[in-house]
Design a protein around this motif. Structure first.
Motif, mmCIF file in Angstrom:
data_model
loop_
_atom_site.group_PDB
_atom_site.id
_atom_site.type_symbol
_atom_site.label_atom_id
_atom_site.label_comp_id
_atom_site.label_asym_id
_atom_site.label_seq_id
_atom_site.Cartn_x
_atom_site.Cartn_y
_atom_site.Cartn_z
ATOM 1 N N TYR A 92 0.850 -1.180 0.000
ATOM 2 C CA TYR A 92 0.000 0.000 0.000
ATOM 3 C C TYR A 92 0.892 1.239 0.000
ATOM 4 O O TYR A 92 1.992 1.246 0.555
ATOM 5 N N THR A 93 0.390 2.317 -0.608
ATOM 6 C CA THR A 93 1.117 3.576 -0.662
ATOM 7 C C THR A 93 0.507 4.567 0.316
ATOM 8 O O THR A 93 -0.699 4.828 0.273
ATOM 9 N N ILE A 94 1.349 5.106 1.183
ATOM 10 C CA ILE A 94 0.901 6.048 2.207
ATOM 11 C C ILE A 94 1.545 7.405 1.956
ATOM 12 O O ILE A 94 2.762 7.504 1.774
ATOM 13 N N LEU A 95 0.720 8.450 1.957
ATOM 14 C CA LEU A 95 1.199 9.818 1.843
ATOM 15 C C LEU A 95 1.305 10.415 3.244
ATOM 16 O O LEU A 95 0.339 10.378 4.008
ATOM 17 N N ILE A 96 2.476 10.956 3.561
ATOM 18 C CA ILE A 96 2.679 11.655 4.826
ATOM 19 C C ILE A 96 2.925 13.119 4.503
ATOM 20 O O ILE A 96 3.866 13.454 3.786
ATOM 21 N N ALA A 97 2.064 14.000 5.007
ATOM 22 C CA ALA A 97 2.214 15.435 4.761
ATOM 23 C C ALA A 97 2.353 16.153 6.090
ATOM 24 O O ALA A 97 1.418 16.161 6.903
ATOM 25 N N ASP A 98 3.529 16.756 6.316
ATOM 26 C CA ASP A 98 3.793 17.445 7.573
ATOM 27 C C ASP A 98 4.959 18.404 7.343
ATOM 28 O O ASP A 98 5.912 18.056 6.633
ATOM 29 N N GLN A 113 8.176 7.667 8.694
ATOM 30 C CA GLN A 113 8.762 6.838 7.633
ATOM 31 C C GLN A 113 9.537 5.671 8.226
ATOM 32 O O GLN A 113 9.457 4.544 7.725
ATOM 33 N N LEU A 114 10.275 5.925 9.290
ATOM 34 C CA LEU A 114 11.065 4.884 9.937
ATOM 35 C C LEU A 114 10.179 3.720 10.385
ATOM 36 O O LEU A 114 10.549 2.556 10.223
ATOM 37 N N TYR A 115 9.013 4.051 10.911
ATOM 38 C CA TYR A 115 8.134 3.012 11.450
ATOM 39 C C TYR A 115 7.243 2.364 10.384
ATOM 40 O O TYR A 115 6.712 1.277 10.599
ATOM 41 N N LEU A 116 7.083 3.015 9.235
ATOM 42 C CA LEU A 116 6.133 2.511 8.233
ATOM 43 C C LEU A 116 6.789 1.957 6.972
ATOM 44 O O LEU A 116 6.168 1.184 6.239
ATOM 45 N N GLU A 117 8.030 2.339 6.675
ATOM 46 C CA GLU A 117 8.613 2.048 5.368
ATOM 47 C C GLU A 117 8.864 0.565 5.106
ATOM 48 O O GLU A 117 8.954 0.158 3.944
ATOM 49 N N ASN A 118 8.964 -0.239 6.152
ATOM 50 C CA ASN A 118 9.194 -1.669 5.917
ATOM 51 C C ASN A 118 7.982 -2.360 5.319
ATOM 52 O O ASN A 118 8.113 -3.349 4.596
ATOM 53 N N ASP A 119 6.805 -1.845 5.617
ATOM 54 C CA ASP A 119 5.572 -2.496 5.169
ATOM 55 C C ASP A 119 4.825 -1.725 4.089
ATOM 56 O O ASP A 119 3.944 -2.278 3.434
ATOM 57 N N TYR A 120 5.169 -0.445 3.904
ATOM 58 C CA TYR A 120 4.408 0.384 2.970
ATOM 59 C C TYR A 120 5.344 1.230 2.107
ATOM 60 O O TYR A 120 6.469 1.523 2.502
#
Length: 235
Positions: free
Chosen positions: A3-9, A19-26
């Motif tokens: 799945y592709t997740i957009l993080i805007a901050d 990103q550190l916590y999510l990049e392995n799965d997404y």
């Protein structure tokens, strides 16, 4: 497929942490402000967005309004504001979930997993023997195979959370669903007196399906218990 997740901050530390916590799965897309995030929404296929509310250029609320004009993917708001009315406003605009800063990144991961599981498990819904793929209540028709709702011949655009709520209610017209039942069925989590999210999504649904949302004839509030849906009485 990831799945592709957009993080805007606009805080680089927040984006790096997520990103550190999510990049392995997404697969992760990053935007430093609302304008850059909107450009990514318009040209990329996004499955979920994590949006900060206070961003330069285009704030999170304005960005969400523009997203909801064409997209229904789930949105998780992050905000330094923790006041109750800010949460209500965010959910009222069409956000699916809301977390206040500072946050535990592991809780963000859990919320993301729950949202994706709830939204993209439509294909796993039980549309076999015990449940018809078409549910009708008055002029409302829910096609569970296509995950779509229409009023007469007019299609109604729903967010993923709105769809799950209306799907639950329309499976058993006339049945009163407690807030606890709705929350645990739709959010796939234990109910901890989370009335505001349910209330705002019900309000959004009424705006879309009721002729007069202030005097609903389809989705009824059962004071002290929860909600039910029923066909309007013929006059």
């Amino acid at each position: 497929m990831k799945y592709t997740i957009l993080i805007a901050d606009d805080e680089p530390e927040i984006m790096e942490l997520l990103q550190l916590y999510l990049e392995n799965d997404y697969s992760i897309l990053q935007a430093k402000d609302g304008i850059e995030a909107l450009e990514l929404v318009q040209k990329e296929t996004i499955d979920l967005a994590i949006l900060d509310i206070m961003m330069p250029g285009l704030d999170g609320r304005s960005l969400l309004k523009k997203i909801r004009e064409t997209r229904t993917f789930p949105v998780l708001f992050l905000s330094a504001k923790s006041q109750y009315h800010d949460k209500i406003l965010g959910l009222g605009l069409g956000a699916d979930d809301y977390m206040s800063k500072p946050f535990n990144p592991l809780e963000v991961v859990a919320r993301v997993q729950a949202l994706l599981r709830r939204v993209y498990n439509f294909d796993a819904a039980d549309t076999s023997s015990s449940q018809s793929s078409i549910c009708k209540v008055g002029e409302l028709k829910l096609d569970r195979m296509r995950c779509s709702l229409s009023y007469g011949e007019e299609p109604i655009s729903l967010t993923s959370t709105e769809y799950k709520i209306i799907d639950l209610l329309m499976q058993e017209p006339g049945r009163v669903f407690t807030r606890k039942k709705i929350y645990e069925s739709v959010w796939d989590d234990y109910y901890v007196h989370e009335d505001s999210a349910i209330m705002m999504h019900i309000s959004n649904l009424r705006e879309k399906i009721e002729r007069d949302p202030k005097q609903p004839v389809y989705i009824k509030t059962i004071r002290g218990l929860g909600y039910k849906i029923e066909a309007p009485r013929e006059e």
